[in-house]
Design a protein around this motif. Structure first.
Motif, PDB file in Angstrom:
ATOM      1  N   LEU A  42      50.591 -26.507  -3.057  1.00 24.67           N
ATOM      2  CA  LEU A  42      50.724 -26.263  -4.484  1.00 24.67           C
ATOM      3  C   LEU A  42      51.286 -27.482  -5.204  1.00 24.67           C
ATOM      4  CD1 LEU A  42      52.127 -22.626  -4.441  1.00 24.67           C
ATOM      5  CD2 LEU A  42      49.815 -23.365  -5.034  1.00 24.67           C
ATOM      6  N   LYS A  43      52.265 -28.152  -4.542  1.00 23.79           N
ATOM      7  CA  LYS A  43      52.959 -29.236  -5.233  1.00 23.79           C
ATOM      8  C   LYS A  43      52.122 -30.484  -5.345  1.00 23.79           C
ATOM      9  CE  LYS A  43      57.630 -27.957  -4.246  1.00 23.79           C
ATOM     10  NZ  LYS A  43      58.537 -28.068  -3.120  1.00 23.79           N
ATOM     11  N   MET A  45      48.888 -30.537  -5.614  1.00 23.40           N
ATOM     12  CA  MET A  45      47.574 -30.106  -6.039  1.00 23.40           C
ATOM     13  C   MET A  45      46.768 -31.224  -6.710  1.00 23.40           C
ATOM     14  SD  MET A  45      47.072 -26.986  -8.597  1.00 23.40           S
ATOM     15  CE  MET A  45      45.526 -26.359  -9.164  1.00 23.40           C
TER      16      MET A  45
ATOM     17  N   ASN B 194      59.855 -23.708  -7.594  1.00 19.46           N
ATOM     18  CA  ASN B 194      59.287 -24.720  -6.704  1.00 19.46           C
ATOM     19  C   ASN B 194      57.886 -24.366  -6.230  1.00 19.46           C
ATOM     20  OD1 ASN B 194      60.081 -22.677  -5.110  1.00 19.46           O
ATOM     21  ND2 ASN B 194      61.726 -23.797  -4.060  1.00 19.46           N
ATOM     22  N   ARG B 195      57.348 -23.239  -6.713  1.00 19.18           N
ATOM     23  CA  ARG B 195      55.936 -22.938  -6.422  1.00 19.18           C
ATOM     24  C   ARG B 195      55.037 -23.320  -7.596  1.00 19.18           C
ATOM     25  NH1 ARG B 195      54.171 -20.247  -2.438  1.00 19.18           N
ATOM     26  NH2 ARG B 195      52.510 -19.248  -3.625  1.00 19.18           N
ATOM     27  N   ILE B 196      55.617 -24.046  -8.521  1.00 17.39           N
ATOM     28  CA  ILE B 196      54.871 -24.402  -9.732  1.00 17.39           C
ATOM     29  C   ILE B 196      53.621 -25.220  -9.363  1.00 17.39           C
ATOM     30  CG2 ILE B 196      56.092 -26.552 -10.206  1.00 17.39           C
ATOM     31  CD1 ILE B 196      56.075 -25.599 -13.189  1.00 17.39           C
ATOM     32  N   THR B 197      52.514 -24.912 -10.011  1.00 16.55           N
ATOM     33  CA  THR B 197      51.265 -25.589  -9.663  1.00 16.55           C
ATOM     34  C   THR B 197      50.292 -25.542 -10.846  1.00 16.55           C
ATOM     35  OG1 THR B 197      49.476 -25.630  -8.052  1.00 16.55           O
ATOM     36  CG2 THR B 197      50.261 -23.487  -8.689  1.00 16.55           C
ATOM     37  N   LEU B 201      52.058 -27.569 -13.483  1.00 12.55           N
ATOM     38  CA  LEU B 201      52.585 -28.720 -12.746  1.00 12.55           C
ATOM     39  C   LEU B 201      52.351 -30.012 -13.534  1.00 12.55           C
ATOM     40  CD1 LEU B 201      53.829 -29.724 -10.064  1.00 12.55           C
ATOM     41  CD2 LEU B 201      51.511 -29.935  -9.193  1.00 12.55           C
TER      42      LEU B 201
END
Lengths: 274, 358
Positions: A42-43, A45, B194-197, B201
């Motif tokens: 996710l990070k 991406m 911290n799961r931001i996407t 993001l």
């Protein structure tokens, strides 16, 4: 002069920003689809793939969707060819052989293009079950051809209306009848319109979801239904899903890239006279 | 009507062969099954043989040299198909919506307007559907019109690379709503911390924290507004193409005349071009509105049938085919049809009138 340069720079900035917005989803699809699974995080991406491109995602994606891509092709090709022939005949008759009430007939046919298919879905399912065409591709082809009659007729009718009637008059003097004029004068002139309609019907049927999900059973699912199922399953890795999505969208994207001019004309016809 | 009749023996013979072959095949197929490559295509074969039979009749009609009659005869198959599959089926749906058919077995017991009453009274899901459709329609139309017109004006400035930009703005139209929903579902990932996407993001990295959003998971009714984003992504290019077509039909002389009169570029758009584009806006609104009233696949791919993002198209589907409440499903379908018809029928009638005048 300076004002002109300034305003042009400003226009370009907006256009580039908008272009970025339009390309972003495709960029993400491409980016993710060439990453190995351990880099699909996710990070990261938006990070570029490390250690080269992983084309094997496309092979995995293709393995998931191959039977469905095949189903879609088997449906879309005969559907596009047959409905263009039908539309051409209808368009010719409604443009050049008007009879009392032919405009009403045309309008009544045209209405079929706008209806929400939910309003005919129950009878359609019951009917297809009764004639034993439920669940498989031939039935879906028939349904797409019939509900394609309005748009194909519209595109051809508008095209033929633009062809001078004098050409037909000349043919009549030479002794050609209604079908003779169609066969020897109109059909040879119709190539661009056939391109528009075939491309339009191809794209529509390829992208269609409602009829596909209701009228076919799992082994005959076209690619849209399979893709939706794949996306909802949560078991598929993101990189493979993105590769599969790209594969599912590829035929219509390619058609757009190489035959965009014709595609656009079909699009505009959908707005009647625009 | 039958003033002229030219007997052409070869044509007559061919016609008779077609009629006999077609009729015999229909009768034979009725009694057997035709299965090719594991597919039962008996009905399609019967249809084709029926068309062969009909071709024979058309050949006989063609000998009367009455072109109107021949024209109608050739149109007839399509007219019959549309009459059954559009108008017949609409009538059948209306009939089903007036029954209490629940369960897999058809039950045509009369129930009057009960199904409609049930939808409009004490049905929270239908309330959500109507609100969502309204939200989606307004957002979608406004988004497409504003962006479409803006892009069309920008591309009207005769800048270099116009064709490339036009191509970029139009290509999402060629992608299915399903594929688009899958990708946008990922872009509009609502996860935080911290799961931001996804887009969030990007916003975080750019320091635009205020833009971080829950997207379509935002509490209703505003969550629905975000489902407009992929729809606008797909169809604003189409709206742009409509406006560009309209602008191209405005003659350059008109603009030149205004320039000579001392109008600024801005005034030219304000007083000449925009007013002349009104018919285009009307067409665009009708096309876009009818699409949004029946929006279905995009929301399926994006919302995975979540109730908060429900629309009538999905409600009809789940009620009918998952819940086997056919009568209620039919009622929802009929209501969808009415909402589209109110919009489209005046447009079609107007279109027909102007055609007749030509």
């Amino acid at each position: 002069m300076i004002r002109r340069v300034l305003s042009h720079t400003f226009f370009y900035i907006i256009l580039l920003a908008m272009a970025a917005f339009y390309l972003l989803p495709i960029y993400l699809m491409l980016l993710t689809s060439v990453k190995p699974f351990n880099q699909v995080d996710l990070k990261t991406m938006w990070a570029l793939p490390i250690n080269g491109l992983h084309i094997e995602n496309f092979i995995a994606g293709y393995k998931q969707l191959a039977p469905n891509i095949n189903n879609s092709l088997m449906m879309v090709i005969p559907e596009a060819l047959l409905s263009s022939l039908l539309g051409s005949l209808n368009g010719y008759l409604l443009a050049k052989w008007k009879f009392r009430g032919s405009n009403l007939v045309f309008t009544l046919i045209l209405f079929g293009m706008f209806i929400p298919y939910q309003s005919i879905l129950i009878p359609l399912v019951k009917f297809m079950q009764a004639i034993k065409l439920y669940g498989d591709i031939p039935g879906l082809i028939l349904v797409h051809i019939i509900y394609g009659i309005p748009i194909t007729t519209l595109i051809f009718r508008n095209y033929y209306a633009g062809i001078e009637t004098e050409i037909l008059e000349a043919g009549k003097i030479d002794g050609a009848g209604l079908m003779g004029l169609y066969r020897y004068i109109m059909l040879p002139l119709s190539a661009p319109s056939f391109a528009v309609v075939i491309i339009w019907q191809f794209t529509q049927a390829w992208n269609e979801f409602l009829f596909a999900v209701i009228l076919t059973n799992q082994s005959h699912w076209p690619v849209t239904v399979a893709l939706n199922n794949l996306a909802g399953s949560q078991l598929v890795q993101w990189n493979v899903l993105m590769a599969a999505t790209l594969l599912a969208a590829l035929p219509t994207l390619l058609v757009y890239l190489f035959l965009g001019r014709y595609f656009l004309r079909g699009l505009m016809a959908g707005a009647l006279k625009g | 009507m039958f003033r002229k009749f030219t007997l052409r023996v070869p044509v007559l013979c061919l016609a008779l062969v077609l009629i006999i072959v077609g009729a015999v095949c229909v009768v034979v197929l009725e009694k057997t099954q035709l299965i090719i490559a594991g597919k039962n295509i008996t009905s399609i074969a019967i249809l084709l043989c029926g068309l062969v039979f009909y071709a024979g009749i058309v050949l006989i009609i063609s000998m009367f040299e009455n072109e109107t009659m021949l024209s109608i005869a050739l149109l007839l198959p399509s007219m019959v198909a549309v009459a059954i599959f559009v108008y017949g089926f609409i009538g059948w749906s209306i009939r089903v919506s007036l029954t209490q058919w629940k369960g897999l077995n058809p039950n045509y017991a009369w129930a009057g307007l009960k199904q409609y009453y049930l939808l409009f009274n004490n049905n929270p899901r239908f309330v959500i559907d109507v609100r969502n459709t309204g939200m989606f329609t307004v957002g979608f139309i406004l988004g497409c019109l504003i962006i479409g017109l803006g892009l069309a004006i920008l591309l009207d400035q005769k800048l270099k690379g116009e064709a490339l930009f036009r191509g970029i703005f139009l290509f999402p139209m060629s992608i299915s709503f399903i594929a688009s929903g899958v990708v946008w579902g990922w872009l509009m990932n609502p996860a935080t911390g911290n799961r931001i996407t996804g887009l969030n993001l990007i916003f975080q990295k750019l320091g635009l924290d205020s833009l971080i959003s829950l997207w379509h998971s935002t509490p209703q009714p505003w969550g629905m507004a975000f489902t407009v984003l992929p729809a606008v992504w797909q169809l604003s290019g189409f709206t742009m193409a409509l406006y560009m077509g309209g602008m191209r039909s405005i003659s350059d002389d008109l603009r030149e005349a205004a320039r000579v009169d001392g109008a600024s570029e801005f005034q030219i758009y304000q007083y000449i071009i925009l007013p002349l584009l009104q018919p285009v806006t009307l067409s665009a609104v009708i096309i876009l509105a009818h699409m949004s009233l029946k929006i279905f696949d995009l929301i399926v791919a994006l919302g995975n049938k979540a109730i908060s993002l429900d629309v009538p198209g999905i409600y009809m589907w789940t009620t009918t085919f998952d819940g086997t409440n056919y009568a209620q499903g039919a009622a929802i379908g009929v209501l969808m049809l009415i909402s589209v018809a109110v919009l489209v029928i005046p447009y079609l009638i107007n279109n027909m009138r102007t055609e007749t005048q030509l």
